[in-house]
Design a protein around this motif. Structure first.
Motif, PDB file in Angstrom:
ATOM      1  N   THR A 252      11.357   3.384  -3.423  1.00  0.00           N
ATOM      2  CA  THR A 252       9.990   3.480  -3.874  1.00  0.00           C
ATOM      3  C   THR A 252       8.659   2.567  -4.121  1.00  0.00           C
ATOM      4  O   THR A 252       9.337   1.887  -4.466  1.00  0.00           O
ATOM      5  CB  THR A 252       9.874   3.958  -5.878  1.00  0.00           C
ATOM      6  N   SER A 253       7.820   3.090  -3.783  1.00  0.00           N
ATOM      7  CA  SER A 253       6.287   2.136  -3.445  1.00  0.00           C
ATOM      8  C   SER A 253       5.537   3.220  -3.730  1.00  0.00           C
ATOM      9  O   SER A 253       4.993   4.024  -4.059  1.00  0.00           O
ATOM     10  CB  SER A 253       6.436   1.770  -2.664  1.00  0.00           C
ATOM     11  N   ASP A 254       4.349   2.831  -4.966  1.00  0.00           N
ATOM     12  CA  ASP A 254       3.152   3.788  -4.869  1.00  0.00           C
ATOM     13  C   ASP A 254       1.648   2.621  -4.301  1.00  0.00           C
ATOM     14  O   ASP A 254       1.281   3.587  -4.542  1.00  0.00           O
ATOM     15  CB  ASP A 254       3.012   3.623  -6.763  1.00  0.00           C
ATOM     16  N   GLY A 350       1.424   5.783   8.609  1.00  0.00           N
ATOM     17  CA  GLY A 350       1.465   5.112   7.295  1.00  0.00           C
ATOM     18  C   GLY A 350       0.394   3.860   6.958  1.00  0.00           C
ATOM     19  O   GLY A 350       0.560   2.766   7.842  1.00  0.00           O
ATOM     20  N   THR A 351      -0.373   4.143   5.434  1.00  0.00           N
ATOM     21  CA  THR A 351      -1.313   2.875   5.801  1.00  0.00           C
ATOM     22  C   THR A 351       0.011   2.384   3.760  1.00  0.00           C
ATOM     23  O   THR A 351       0.234   3.123   3.210  1.00  0.00           O
ATOM     24  CB  THR A 351      -2.682   3.588   5.208  1.00  0.00           C
ATOM     25  N   THR A 352      -1.069   1.223   3.653  1.00  0.00           N
ATOM     26  CA  THR A 352      -1.530   0.369   2.137  1.00  0.00           C
ATOM     27  C   THR A 352      -2.210   0.518   1.962  1.00  0.00           C
ATOM     28  O   THR A 352      -3.522   0.041   2.450  1.00  0.00           O
ATOM     29  CB  THR A 352      -0.200  -0.710   2.097  1.00  0.00           C
ATOM     30  N   SER A 353      -2.402  -0.317   0.268  1.00  0.00           N
ATOM     31  CA  SER A 353      -3.290  -0.133  -0.892  1.00  0.00           C
ATOM     32  C   SER A 353      -3.968  -1.394  -0.256  1.00  0.00           C
ATOM     33  O   SER A 353      -5.719  -1.244  -0.131  1.00  0.00           O
ATOM     34  CB  SER A 353      -2.937   0.457  -2.118  1.00  0.00           C
ATOM     35  N   ASP A 354      -3.580  -2.334   0.195  1.00  0.00           N
ATOM     36  CA  ASP A 354      -3.966  -3.389   0.845  1.00  0.00           C
ATOM     37  C   ASP A 354      -3.831  -3.949   2.001  1.00  0.00           C
ATOM     38  O   ASP A 354      -3.854  -4.972   2.815  1.00  0.00           O
ATOM     39  CB  ASP A 354      -3.327  -5.045  -0.447  1.00  0.00           C
ATOM     40  N   GLY A 355      -3.480  -3.019   3.114  1.00  0.00           N
ATOM     41  CA  GLY A 355      -3.106  -3.288   4.170  1.00  0.00           C
ATOM     42  C   GLY A 355      -1.745  -3.810   5.004  1.00  0.00           C
ATOM     43  O   GLY A 355      -1.905  -4.395   6.320  1.00  0.00           O
ATOM     44  N   LEU A 356      -1.367  -4.130   3.592  1.00  0.00           N
ATOM     45  CA  LEU A 356      -0.434  -5.501   4.397  1.00  0.00           C
ATOM     46  C   LEU A 356       0.926  -4.150   3.730  1.00  0.00           C
ATOM     47  O   LEU A 356       1.124  -2.735   3.474  1.00  0.00           O
ATOM     48  CB  LEU A 356       0.358  -6.234   3.070  1.00  0.00           C
ATOM     49  N   PRO A 357       2.145  -4.703   4.805  1.00  0.00           N
ATOM     50  CA  PRO A 357       3.196  -4.663   4.779  1.00  0.00           C
ATOM     51  C   PRO A 357       4.472  -4.744   3.846  1.00  0.00           C
ATOM     52  O   PRO A 357       4.114  -5.223   2.567  1.00  0.00           O
ATOM     53  CB  PRO A 357       4.574  -4.907   6.453  1.00  0.00           C
ATOM     54  N   LEU A 358       5.305  -3.675   4.003  1.00  0.00           N
ATOM     55  CA  LEU A 358       6.320  -3.683   2.773  1.00  0.00           C
ATOM     56  C   LEU A 358       7.800  -4.774   3.479  1.00  0.00           C
ATOM     57  O   LEU A 358       8.738  -3.557   4.233  1.00  0.00           O
ATOM     58  CB  LEU A 358       7.385  -2.636   2.327  1.00  0.00           C
ATOM     59  N   ILE A 359       8.115  -5.754   3.012  1.00  0.00           N
ATOM     60  CA  ILE A 359       8.715  -6.664   3.612  1.00  0.00           C
ATOM     61  C   ILE A 359       9.812  -7.126   2.649  1.00  0.00           C
ATOM     62  O   ILE A 359       9.039  -7.371   1.700  1.00  0.00           O
ATOM     63  CB  ILE A 359       8.524  -7.434   4.711  1.00  0.00           C
ATOM     64  N   GLY A 360      11.295  -6.717   2.618  1.00  0.00           N
ATOM     65  CA  GLY A 360      11.489  -8.298   2.019  1.00  0.00           C
ATOM     66  C   GLY A 360      13.233  -7.275   0.685  1.00  0.00           C
ATOM     67  O   GLY A 360      13.440  -6.504   1.501  1.00  0.00           O
ATOM     68  N   ALA A 361      13.797  -7.587   0.056  1.00  0.00           N
ATOM     69  CA  ALA A 361      14.755  -6.773  -0.883  1.00  0.00           C
ATOM     70  C   ALA A 361      14.331  -6.001  -1.202  1.00  0.00           C
ATOM     71  O   ALA A 361      13.112  -5.864  -2.046  1.00  0.00           O
ATOM     72  CB  ALA A 361      15.183  -8.278  -1.265  1.00  0.00           C
ATOM     73  N   ALA A 410      -0.665  -4.852  -6.622  1.00  0.00           N
ATOM     74  CA  ALA A 410      -1.563  -4.905  -6.242  1.00  0.00           C
ATOM     75  C   ALA A 410      -2.224  -3.644  -6.130  1.00  0.00           C
ATOM     76  O   ALA A 410      -1.941  -2.806  -6.536  1.00  0.00           O
ATOM     77  CB  ALA A 410      -0.629  -4.088  -4.193  1.00  0.00           C
ATOM     78  N   PRO A 411      -3.036  -3.122  -5.671  1.00  0.00           N
ATOM     79  CA  PRO A 411      -4.124  -2.161  -6.162  1.00  0.00           C
ATOM     80  C   PRO A 411      -3.275  -1.278  -5.433  1.00  0.00           C
ATOM     81  O   PRO A 411      -2.349  -0.974  -4.241  1.00  0.00           O
ATOM     82  CB  PRO A 411      -5.503  -2.176  -5.267  1.00  0.00           C
ATOM     83  N   LYS A 412      -3.096   0.060  -6.072  1.00  0.00           N
ATOM     84  CA  LYS A 412      -2.401   1.479  -6.615  1.00  0.00           C
ATOM     85  C   LYS A 412      -3.050   2.315  -5.103  1.00  0.00           C
ATOM     86  O   LYS A 412      -4.280   2.405  -5.222  1.00  0.00           O
ATOM     87  CB  LYS A 412      -1.693   2.076  -7.230  1.00  0.00           C
ATOM     88  N   THR A 413      -2.522   3.001  -4.324  1.00  0.00           N
ATOM     89  CA  THR A 413      -3.181   3.652  -3.966  1.00  0.00           C
ATOM     90  C   THR A 413      -3.361   5.741  -5.142  1.00  0.00           C
ATOM     91  O   THR A 413      -2.574   5.338  -5.608  1.00  0.00           O
ATOM     92  CB  THR A 413      -2.128   4.640  -2.576  1.00  0.00           C
ATOM     93  N   ASP A 414      -4.459   6.040  -3.853  1.00  0.00           N
ATOM     94  CA  ASP A 414      -4.886   7.188  -5.128  1.00  0.00           C
ATOM     95  C   ASP A 414      -3.658   7.887  -4.851  1.00  0.00           C
ATOM     96  O   ASP A 414      -3.020   8.168  -4.144  1.00  0.00           O
ATOM     97  CB  ASP A 414      -5.960   7.946  -4.010  1.00  0.00           C
TER      98      ASP A 414
END
Ligand SMILES: Cc1cc2nc3c(=O)[nH]c(=O)nc-3n(C[C@H](O)[C@H](O)[C@H](O)COP(=O)(O)OP(=O)(O)OC[C@H]3O[C@@H](n4cnc5c(N)ncnc54)[C@H](O)[C@@H]3O)c2cc1C
Length: 414
Positions: A252-254, A350-361, A410-414
């Motif tokens: 899960t990620s906001d 798919g977009t993120t609030s800071d333009g960066l990916p979701l990578i890692g454990a 990171a800043p959360k998405t709306d």
């Protein structure tokens, strides 16, 4: 968020993209009985293929599963501009995270594209990859002054590129905009061929590929038990999640959201009807248009993203109207080209609030590694994920990995 149980490849994209569908697919047997392996990659689009190829080349025992045909998810809807410039400008990212961290993120993105170009070149992967310059055009509230400030920040970060004012841009590229940044080090390719060539390479390096769907993950023991839809299980020391915009419930990620995007490809253009060097073009605004060309001299143009449309039927119904808008913008930006659509397609994006990916454990699951390359640099990030995850599996986590972590602040998405 997209429901992982019901959303299939057909829901992720509509219409037809111009990519080459002719490559023979590797055989994918079903999983007839449970087994163990060292690394299980779930998903065989561009992200899973990059991870599988790299891990197999490093000597890991790799298995890959996909519940549908490899490459025919979001990968085949991609316009595959392989940019190191991130959806968020260095100026914006500096505002969010400070200069040192933002500069480091940009430098890793630049290194990822050059790593991907080198990989394709050294392996001789037939995917129409071409190193390209990029042209970042002034647009909306980003005029010459903002672009010049961005250029100066990039120079301070050790990033390459030049500032072009209106006259310089007109002279060099025959494009009427107030200003632009022109930068070396990006590329384009056929994403489907790239993905499938990497998967074939992984199989050549002894990775095993199966037709299977992961429906559950249990990482409470020393290994991860992945339950399949036919009730068999695969027990893996490490799992790489590469399921694209459809994420399993354990994650899960906001920070991210899924929107809709549209693109067109023109017929092959006459000789001399393309801009200089076929540079990748995009705009310095939040909801930007972007253009590239293909080896067949087509112009691809995309954009018109809509945050409010996620449902696939609504998205696909809009294809004719969105194509008309995109063609109008093409005509205005590049009147020399034939503004006609031979291909029109749409995709979840798919977009993120800071333009960066979701990578890692995945938080709480140290042996389950996420590889989610969200944003306009999705494929650049897929490459980055493959290298970061291989390092994590080898116990070589680096402090900068935290900049891409799923639970980063990171800043959360709306
Ligand atoms: C219109 C559009 C334009 C784009 N333009 C660009 C661009 O110019 N540059 C760029 O870098 N990126 C771009 N992107 C983003 C990029 O295309 C994506 O980031 C990338 O294709 C995602 O690839 P993937 O392998 O992660 O996902 P996918 O290609 O969707 O692959 C995921 C695979 O996982 C499988 N799967 C899912 N769940 C399961 C399960 N439970 N069990 C087994 N298998 C499962 C699916 O069947 C699928 O094959 C664009 C995207 C779109 C839609």
């Amino acid at each position: 968020m997209l429901d992982p149980d019901s959303v299939r490849q057909n829901d992720l994209r509509g219409g037809t993209s111009p990519w080459n569908q002719k490559r023979r697919q590797p055989v994918r047997p079903q999983v007839a009985e449970s087994f163990r392996c060292e690394v299980l990659v779930v998903g065989a689009g561009i992200t899973g293929s990059l991870a599988a190829e790299h891990l197999a080349c490093l000597g890991h025992e790799v298995c890959v599963i996909d519940r549908q045909r490899p490459g025919l998810g979001s990968t085949t809807a991609s316009t595959a501009m392989l940019l190191w410039e991130i959806d968020r400008s260095l100026t914006d990212l500096t505002g969010m995270y400070g200069f040192e961290r933002a500069a480091s993120i940009y430098r890793h993105s630049e290194a990822a594209v050059s790593g991907l170009i080198e990989l394709v070149t050294t392996r001789g992967l037939a995917c129409g990859m071409r190193p390209q310059h990029s042209l970042y055009l002034a647009a909306g509230e980003s005029g010459p002054r903002e672009l010049l400030a961005e250029h100066e920040l990039r120079i301070r970060a050790g990033l390459p590129g030049d500032f072009l004012d209106h006259q310089g841009l007109l002279r060099e590229f025959e494009i009427h905009r107030e200003a632009a940044l022109v930068s070396p080090g990006s590329a384009d390719a056929d994403p489907l061929l790239l993905s499938q060539a990497l998967l074939a390479e992984a199989v050549r390096q002894k990775a095993r590929l199966f037709d299977a769907e992961a429906v559950g993950y249990d990482s409470s023991g020393d290994a991860v038990i992945v339950v399949l839809d036919n009730n068999q299980v695969i027990e893996a020391k490490h799992v790489v999640l590469a399921t694209g915009y459809v994420m399993p419930d354990i994650l899960t990620s906001d920070l991210h959201k899924v929107v809709s995007s549209w693109a067109i490809a023109t017929p092959p253009q006459e000789q001399g009807a393309l801009w200089r060097d076929s540079a990748l073009i995009w705009e310095a605004s939040d909801s930007y248009s972007y253009l590239r060309t293909t080896v067949e001299n087509r112009i691809i143009m995309g954009g018109e993203d809509d945050d409010n449309i996620v449902e696939s039927e609504a998205r696909d119904r809009l294809m004719p109207a969105k194509a008309k808008t995109i063609l109008g913008k093409l005509k205005a930006l590049w009147p020399k080209g034939e503004a006609m659509a031979e291909y029109i397609w749409s995709g979840a994006f798919g977009t993120t609030s800071d333009g960066l990916p979701l990578i890692g454990a995945v938080p709480g699951h140290p042996r389950i590694h996420a590889a989610y390359g969200y944003g306009g640099n999705g494929i650049t990030y897929s490459y980055l994920a493959s290298r970061m995850i291989a390092a994590s599996i080898a116990g070589n986590n680096q402090p900068w990995f935290d900049d891409f972590a799923i639970d980063r602040d990171a800043p959360k998405t709306d």
